[in-house]
Write a protein that holds these residues in place. Structure first.
Motif, PDB file in Angstrom:
ATOM      1  N   PHE A  88      12.540 -11.679   1.115  1.00 64.41           N
ATOM      2  CA  PHE A  88      11.446 -10.775   1.462  1.00 64.41           C
ATOM      3  C   PHE A  88      10.094 -11.483   1.374  1.00 64.41           C
TER       4      PHE A  88
ATOM      5  N   ASP B 159       9.674 -13.773   4.308  1.00 65.63           N
ATOM      6  CA  ASP B 159       9.352 -13.033   5.524  1.00 65.63           C
ATOM      7  C   ASP B 159       7.902 -12.550   5.510  1.00 65.63           C
TER       8      ASP B 159
ATOM      9  N   THR C 186       5.186 -14.767   6.691  1.00 61.28           N
ATOM     10  CA  THR C 186       5.079 -15.162   8.095  1.00 61.28           C
ATOM     11  C   THR C 186       4.391 -14.134   8.955  1.00 61.28           C
ATOM     12  N   VAL C 187       3.982 -13.005   8.375  1.00 57.61           N
ATOM     13  CA  VAL C 187       3.519 -11.952   9.255  1.00 57.61           C
ATOM     14  C   VAL C 187       2.314 -11.222   8.658  1.00 57.61           C
ATOM     15  N   SER C 188       1.396 -10.842   9.553  1.00 52.66           N
ATOM     16  CA  SER C 188       0.162 -10.233   9.043  1.00 52.66           C
ATOM     17  C   SER C 188       0.231  -8.711   8.988  1.00 52.66           C
ATOM     18  N   SER C 189       1.309  -8.143   9.486  1.00 49.74           N
ATOM     19  CA  SER C 189       1.445  -6.699   9.262  1.00 49.74           C
ATOM     20  C   SER C 189       2.551  -6.492   8.211  1.00 49.74           C
ATOM     21  N   PRO C 190       2.424  -5.414   7.464  1.00 53.84           N
ATOM     22  CA  PRO C 190       3.238  -5.321   6.238  1.00 53.84           C
ATOM     23  C   PRO C 190       4.727  -5.096   6.474  1.00 53.84           C
ATOM     24  N   LEU C 191       5.517  -5.684   5.591  1.00 53.76           N
ATOM     25  CA  LEU C 191       6.954  -5.401   5.505  1.00 53.76           C
ATOM     26  C   LEU C 191       7.159  -4.589   4.234  1.00 53.76           C
ATOM     27  N   ILE C 192       8.255  -3.920   4.157  1.00 52.88           N
ATOM     28  CA  ILE C 192       8.479  -3.066   2.987  1.00 52.88           C
ATOM     29  C   ILE C 192       9.857  -3.326   2.403  1.00 52.88           C
TER      30      ILE C 192
ATOM     31  N   THR D  83       8.625   0.208  -5.033  1.00 53.07           N
ATOM     32  CA  THR D  83       8.516  -0.056  -3.602  1.00 53.07           C
ATOM     33  C   THR D  83       7.400  -1.085  -3.410  1.00 53.07           C
TER      34      THR D  83
ATOM     35  N   LYS E   5       5.138  -3.377  -0.667  1.00 49.45           N
ATOM     36  CA  LYS E   5       4.725  -3.690   0.708  1.00 49.45           C
ATOM     37  C   LYS E   5       3.941  -4.984   0.657  1.00 49.45           C
TER      38      LYS E   5
ATOM     39  N   ARG F 125       1.055 -11.410   4.985  1.00 54.12           N
ATOM     40  CA  ARG F 125       0.271 -12.638   4.821  1.00 54.12           C
ATOM     41  C   ARG F 125      -1.215 -12.355   4.981  1.00 54.12           C
TER      42      ARG F 125
ATOM     43  N   LYS G 158       4.291   0.316  -5.428  1.00 53.02           N
ATOM     44  CA  LYS G 158       4.288   1.750  -5.722  1.00 53.02           C
ATOM     45  C   LYS G 158       5.443   2.018  -6.672  1.00 53.02           C
TER      46      LYS G 158
ATOM     47  N   LEU H 242       6.826   8.687  -2.686  1.00 48.30           N
ATOM     48  CA  LEU H 242       7.475   8.144  -1.501  1.00 48.30           C
ATOM     49  C   LEU H 242       8.980   8.070  -1.669  1.00 48.30           C
TER      50      LEU H 242
ATOM     51  N   PHE I  78      12.148  10.043  -0.052  1.00 50.19           N
ATOM     52  CA  PHE I  78      13.277   9.365   0.579  1.00 50.19           C
ATOM     53  C   PHE I  78      14.590   9.807  -0.015  1.00 50.19           C
TER      54      PHE I  78
END
Ligand SMILES: Nc1ncnc2c1ncn2[C@@H]1O[C@H](COP(=O)(O)OP(=O)(O)OP(=O)(O)O)[C@@H](O)[C@H]1O
Ligand SMILES: [Mg+2]
Lengths: 176, 687
Positions: free
Chosen positions: B67, B70, B73-79, B92, B94, B97, B112, B117, B121
């Motif tokens: 995680f 990953d 490598t990316v500017s929008s968030p992964l969760i 949790t 998020k 980069r 979190k 949240l 779920f």
């Protein structure tokens, strides 16, 4: 009176593809409603990234190379989109950038108001591009999900030192 | 918000109190951690800077590292969901980069707790799972329901078919097994049971049936008794082995299950079903139906057997009746001839010959008496008795009958109940049993005669036709002789059935016992084992009336020629018998008038005064013995009446027993019998 459903035109119900798209669309809807668009997008990002990784492996193997070049990336993306849905076409390819447009969303009209699904495209494209070029910035300039009449995705490889805009995401190759 | 606003992270955090950390892309060292983040991660004090996120979270099989890789490598968030190392609590996370102003990449992470949240779920997941579960359950329930309905229908058909089967039909077991097998949808089925002491295949049905012959004997050491002692699996194994030995061809019997079949409540056979017990319930209902069918078959066979005996009995009774009349003539005339032959001047040889005639006639009389007993048409003179007393008196005779080789023991139970029966017939029955025992022990042995109080319960009564539950006095005659096979036991009560040589047995001993016991309202049963011995048990109903009269004293024997006095009206429709009786009465000293019918007799009664009316019970024409007697009493009050009969199914005698105030003389009779009875009657005050 017995009805032969096989003979009714148009055939009611879904075929397998329609079924899967509908399923994903509905799941995304429920996810957005439950956790909010932001969180949902983060989930879809993650899924898109994982799918992008698998596809990248596939296309590299198909091109018998351990790094795709720009042309190969462009045709991989188009080929990929063609396989998923025939609507994508290339608007522009050059050293810096590929722009693709689509007149129909793979997820159909129900995608309207479900922007988290756009993250799928962004991450698949972005991951494949960045893995091979070291960097990619993916922007979804227009999207059905946001109410536009078409979908327009830009993938640029030039690493500008600017912050990405709200509709853009930067991707960095893990091999860099 | 397009203003290039430069805010430091700590400033924002101080305001929002978010759990935020900034990590080095490579080392995953914490470059920054908000107070709340440290709190959430259970991280040590702020001073410690060299701490790595990977030290604070569970590696989760490499998922944490993947995680973080990953997210870099990316500017929008992964969760992702992660676990705190200290206690495994779920968080949790998020992250994505970020690039610093100097161009260094880092990972920005927001944490979190397991709050809103994940709670939502979880709720969602729970709801979906619950829905899934519900659907699965409903589908299963529906499937089960339609399956149950189909099963029920099949079973209903099978049960109905089985209940309609006629047990007289030789193939009834086969038909039942077919119905059962189809009802519970098994490929093959067997019934294994005992016949004439051998374990055999009684019926087969289905795919494997052609490989087995009905009636083939199965070799299982110890037989049924042994099988019943085994566990279910061992029993199945033993039967499987035995079946394989008699199969015409090799076959696979691995899937057999065994069900014991209870016939009249005792396990007597086995049902074998191929194909396991998916649903024990349905099979067990059908097994029970089969058991009750077999019980019904057994009871019906029993009943047919006793009906057969009864039919033979009726036939025998008729023959005996005629035979008695003939014998009466022979006997009477022989006695008269004997009188003349013993005159001094007559040849002694004649006396000898005539004596033989009389003996033969007497033997014949004994024979018919036994036949009548079997036919339950014997004239009984029941009295209330203690059988212990009877046995005590009879002991010397019994010992003489058995001889010195046999050790005879007579055991009377203390406090034995009284019973009501004909003493003479009882003695005869006991003698018959004793003689049978003696014959079964040619080389000596032990004979035990014992009495006991017993109860025959409802269950026993249900298993034996013609038995009423209640209290009984039992008399058992047991020997250590040859014993009887099952076939012999089955036929033993049938008249003329004997295994003894010509001239040795007439096959009427047990028939007499059977008829007598039944006529006395009792029950008789043979228990026997080949080469071990036999016990015959007679059961007589307990007498409950508190009548203590013991056996009548025997009237003293009368002399040969007594000079009796009195006028007798003799009525008899058989002329030969009439003549003989008339002569006998004259010899005894009586004055005699005769009539061949009731009507004739009435005419005589009107004109003449008689002391005694001696009449046959069955007379031709409208006036039978009973009516004649009534007529006589009204025409000639004070007249004494003595009935004669060879056969007692008539108006005077109910159920083979005399009306209490009626005097009856059984044909054939000796002169002494007749003289004694006439004397007794003459003295008695008859109503
Ligand atoms: N105690 C016994 N032990 C072994 N077999 C017996 C016994 N009692 C009876 N049986 C068998 O039952 C058969 C029938 O007996 P039953 O008394 O009716 O006739 P029988 O003894 O043969 O002739 P009968 O008694 O008329 O002289 C006998 O022939 C014998 O085979
Ligand atoms: Mg006998």
């Amino acid at each position: 009176m017995k009805l032969d459903l096989e003979k009714v035109e148009p055939i009611p119900g879904f075929d397998k593809d329609e079924f899967m798209r509908t399923l994903i669309r509905e799941l995304a809807g429920i996810l957005e409603d439950t956790v909010g668009v932001q969180e949902a997008s983060a989930y879809v990002n993650h899924v898109g990234l994982l799918i992008g990784r698998a596809l990248n492996r596939d296309y590299r193997a198909a091109c018998a190379t351990d790094r795709l070049d720009q042309e190969q990336i462009a045709s991989a993306l188009v080929h990929l989109k063609k396989r998923i849905d025939g609507g994508f076409s290339i608007e522009q390819v050059d050293d810096d950038m590929i722009i693709l447009v689509n007149s129909a969303c793979p997820f159909g009209d129900k995608v309207v108001g479900r922007p988290s699904l756009c993250r799928m495209t962004a991450n698949v494209f972005g991951h494949i591009a960045a893995e091979n070029m070291g960097y990619a910035r993916v922007g979804i300039k227009e999207a059905f999900a946001r109410g536009d009449t078409r979908c327009r995705v830009s993938v640029s490889f030039r690493h500008l030192q600017t912050e990405p805009a709200a509709d853009e995401t930067d991707f960095f190759g893990s091999l860099a | 918000m397009t203003h290039p606003l430069s805010l430091s992270l700590p400033e924002v955090i101080a305001l929002t109190d978010e759990a935020v950390i900034v990590l080095d892309v490579q080392s995953h060292e914490l470059k920054f951690a908000s107070a709340r983040a440290r709190d959430m991660l259970d991280a040590p004090a702020e001073a410690d800077n060299t701490i790595r996120l990977t030290d604070l979270l569970d590696p989760d099989d490499g998922r944490l590292l993947r995680f973080l890789g990953d997210a870099a490598t990316v500017s929008s968030p992964l969760i992702a969901r992660v676990r705190r190392r200290s206690d495994g609590a779920v968080l949790t996370m998020k992250g994505h980069r970020v690039t610093s102003a100097e161009g260094d990449p880092s990972i920005l992470i927001a944490l979190k707790g397991n709050t809103e949240l994940s709670r939502r779920f979880r709720l969602l997941a729970e709801k979906i799972a619950a829905l899934d579960g519900e659907i699965v359950q409903r589908r299963a329930a529906q499937e089960q329901l339609s399956q149950n309905a189909a099963t029920l229908q099949r079973m209903l058909i099978a049960v109905r078919q089985m209940s309609e089967i006629d047990t007289k039909d030789a193939a009834h077991l086969q038909d039942a097994l077919d119905a059962l097998r189809i009802g519970c949808q098994r490929p093959s089925a067997f019934i294994i049971g005992v016949e004439a002491g051998r374990l055999i295949v009684m019926a087969t049905s289905g795919a494997l049936a052609p490989l087995f012959e009905t009636g083939s004997q199965l070799d299982v050491p110890g037989g049924l008794t042994h099988l019943l002692d085994l566990s279910e699996t061992d029993c199945a194994e033993a039967l499987r082995g035995a079946l394989l030995k008699v199969a015409r061809n090799t076959c696979d019997l691995t899937g057999l299950t065994v069900w014991p079949l209870h016939i009249l409540m005792l396990p007597k056979a086995f049902l074998l079903l191929e194909g396991g017990i998916e649903s024990g319930d349905e099979a067990s209902i059908l097994v029970e139906t089969l058991s009750s069918l077999m019980s019904r078959a057994s009871i019906e066979a029993d009943l047919r057997h006793s009906q057969k005996l009864q039919a033979i009995g009726e036939l025998t009774g008729g023959i005996a009746h005629d035979f008695n009349n003939i014998l009466a003539v022979v006997l009477g005339n022989a006695e008269l001839a004997l009188d003349h032959a013993t005159d001094p001047d007559t040849m002694p040889l004649l006396a000898e010959l005539i004596g033989d005639i009389r003996d033969a006639a007497l033997r014949g009389a004994t024979l018919t008496s036994r036949l009548l007993s079997f036919a339950r048409k014997q004239t009984l003179r029941p009295e209330i008795l203690s059988l212990n007393t009877v046995l005590r008196d009879l002991a010397p005779l019994l010992r003489r009958a058995t001889g010195a080789m046999i050790d005879t023991e007579i055991v009377g139970a203390g406090g034995l109940w009284k019973t009501r029966l004909d003493r003479g017939q009882f003695e005869t029955a006991l003698l018959n049993l004793t003689v049978n025992a003696r014959d079964a022990m040619p080389n000596g042995g032990r004979l035990t005669i014992e009495t006991a109080n017993t109860r025959l319960d409802a269950e026993y009564a249900a298993q034996h036709s013609e038995v009423r539950p209640g209290q009984y006095v039992m008399v058992a005659v047991s020997d250590t002789g040859t014993g009887m096979s099952l076939d012999v036991i089955r036929e033993a009560f049938t008249p003329f059935f004997t295994t003894k040589g010509v001239g040795q047995g007439s096959g009427l001993g047990l028939s007499m016992v059977f008829g007598f016991v039944k006529q006395s309202g009792g029950h008789v049963k043979i228990y026997s084992e080949l080469s071990h011995g036999t016990a015959v048990k007679m059961y007589f109903p307990r007498e409950l009336t508190n009548d203590n009269t013991e056996t009548d004293l025997m009237a003293p024997a009368f002399g040969h020629r007594s000079s009796a006095q009195g006028h007798i009206l003799l009525v008899e429709d058989d002329p030969a018998l009439l003549r003989q009786a008339e002569r006998t009465l004259r010899v005894l000293g009586y004055t005699v008038d005769t009539a061949l019918s009731g009507e004739e007799a009435v005419v005589l009664l009107r004109s003449t005064r008689f002391d005694i009316l001696l009449t046959d019970v069955v007379l031709p024409g409208g006036i039978n013995g009973a009516r004649l007697a009534a007529e006589a009493r009204s025409l000639s009050p004070g007249i004494k009446v003595l009935f004669m009969s060879g056969y007692t199914e008539n108006a005077i005698v109910h159920h083979g027993q005399l009306d209490p105030d009626v005097e009856l003389l059984s044909k054939p009779f000796t002169r002494d019998d007749l003289a004694r009875r006439l004397r007794v009657i003459a003295k008695a005050d008859q109503r």
